[in-house]
Design an enzyme around this catalytic site. Structure first.
Site, short mmCIF file in Angstrom:
data_model
loop_
_atom_site.label_atom_id
_atom_site.label_comp_id
_atom_site.label_asym_id
_atom_site.label_seq_id
_atom_site.Cartn_x
_atom_site.Cartn_y
_atom_site.Cartn_z
N TYR A 48 47.66 41.37 42.70
CA TYR A 48 46.20 40.08 42.57
C TYR A 48 46.43 40.02 41.22
CZ TYR A 48 41.38 38.14 41.40
OH TYR A 48 40.75 37.18 41.93
N ASP A 89 43.60 34.74 39.32
CA ASP A 89 42.09 34.70 39.46
C ASP A 89 42.09 33.01 38.62
OD1 ASP A 89 39.50 34.38 38.56
OD2 ASP A 89 39.61 35.92 38.25
N GLU A 118 36.64 28.41 40.73
CA GLU A 118 35.48 29.00 41.78
C GLU A 118 34.48 28.26 40.69
OE1 GLU A 118 33.56 31.78 37.38
OE2 GLU A 118 35.53 32.31 38.46
N ASN A 213 35.72 40.26 47.77
CA ASN A 213 36.03 41.11 46.90
C ASN A 213 35.20 42.86 46.46
OD1 ASN A 213 36.53 42.34 43.96
ND2 ASN A 213 34.93 40.22 42.63
#
Length: 298
Positions: A48, A89, A118, A213
């Site tokens: 990640y 992300d 997001e 998460n």
């Protein structure tokens, strides 16, 4: 040696296959390429790239100050050295829907297997802090449609992250997630859910892969991988764990060095030269260099 031996397309297909299979995919956050190599050696299923870590590594707070170029550069560095799929992300997509579309294509070019976008308003905040504001659902839907429509590799995973659980409540977050799936999201990231009961409710509320998460010092209870798998979670990220461990060790080391005037008492806590060279595949570089230096043309 030098580079990964697999193509981005192969890694994206592997990520898709992993999402379709039973079991939990565990993705620790890699603060740098060397950590990505170590994540693979430790037997994890993916890597990640955390926006919080990219920000902190630049000595910036996680409030949307990093740029697409900075995140893409770190992604490229990490995908170069690992055969594991890399999830990135992408914050809010670094702008309006057109910018989110470009973000997907840039991260495709960087070798990522997928990214998450997001639904926070800009300037965004860390998902586990107070003061978050979420965008209207229809705005996020436009962003997701742009992102999904822009990808060139259909195996590239577009994940929708919703921060609404801590702002509007869990039911509203699940409703948002359903709208995001209808807009084309391949996976949902339920941010800052409180614990197993909320995870179970979220899992029952959507029919696509679910990401949670497990960050430290946040709103979420730290739940084991075994329990997450039992709850039906498909992907768990540990975004800042390795960064926090490393920087905690840096702080301890600096205090000891300042107080004692030598690092002698710290040596047994360090990665040894041999261990570092093993991760770097140092011997393979040396062998390659010797083969080139000793080459004699006909």
């Amino acid at each position: 040696m030098l580079h990964t031996t697999t193509t981005p397309a192969v890694r994206r297909r592997a990520f898709r296959d992993g999402l379709a299979a039973d079991g939990l995919l565990r993705l620790p956050g890699a603060p740098n390429p060397l950590a990505a190599r170590m994540i693979a050696e430790a037997g994890f299923e993916g890597v990640y790239v955390s926006g919080a870590v990219v920000s902190a590594d630049l000595a910036l707070p996680d409030v949307g100050l990093t740029t697409l170029s900075e995140v893409a550069a770190r992604t490229t560095q990490i995908t170069r050295v690992t055969d594991l799929p890399v999830l990135v992300d992408a914050d809010t997509g670094f702008g309006e829907p057109l910018s989110a579309a470009r973000t997907v294509q840039v991260l495709e070019d960087a070798g990522a297997a997928g990214c998450h976008l997001e639904d926070q308003e800009n300037p965004k905040r860390c998902g586990h802090l107070a003061g978050k504001v979420v965008r209207p659902v229809e705005d996020m839907v436009r962003t997701l449609r742009a992102a999904v429509g822009a990808r060139r590799d259909p195996d590239f995973v577009v994940c929708a992250r919703t921060d609404a659980a801590a702002v509007e409540g869990l039911d509203a977050a699940i409703d948002r997630a359903r709208a995001y799936v209808d807009a084309g999201a391949d996976m949902v990231f339920a941010e800052a859910v409180s614990g197993p009961a909320d995870i179970a409710r979220f899992r029952a509320g959507i029919d696509v892969p679910l990401l949670v998460n497990m960050t430290e010092f946040g709103r979420s209870e730290l739940v084991s991988a075994t329990q997450l798998a039992d709850l039906g979670v498909d992907v768990v990220i540990y975004p800042v764990t390795l960064f926090r461990l490393a920087m905690g060790a840096v702080a301890d080391g600096l205090r000891a060095l300042a107080a004692e005037g030598t690092q002698a008492g710290l040596v047994d806590r360090m990665q040894t030269r041999e261990q570092l060279y093993e991760v770097l595949d140092y011997d393979a570089y040396a062998a390659f260099d010797d083969s080139v230096a000793d080459f004699r043309g006909a």
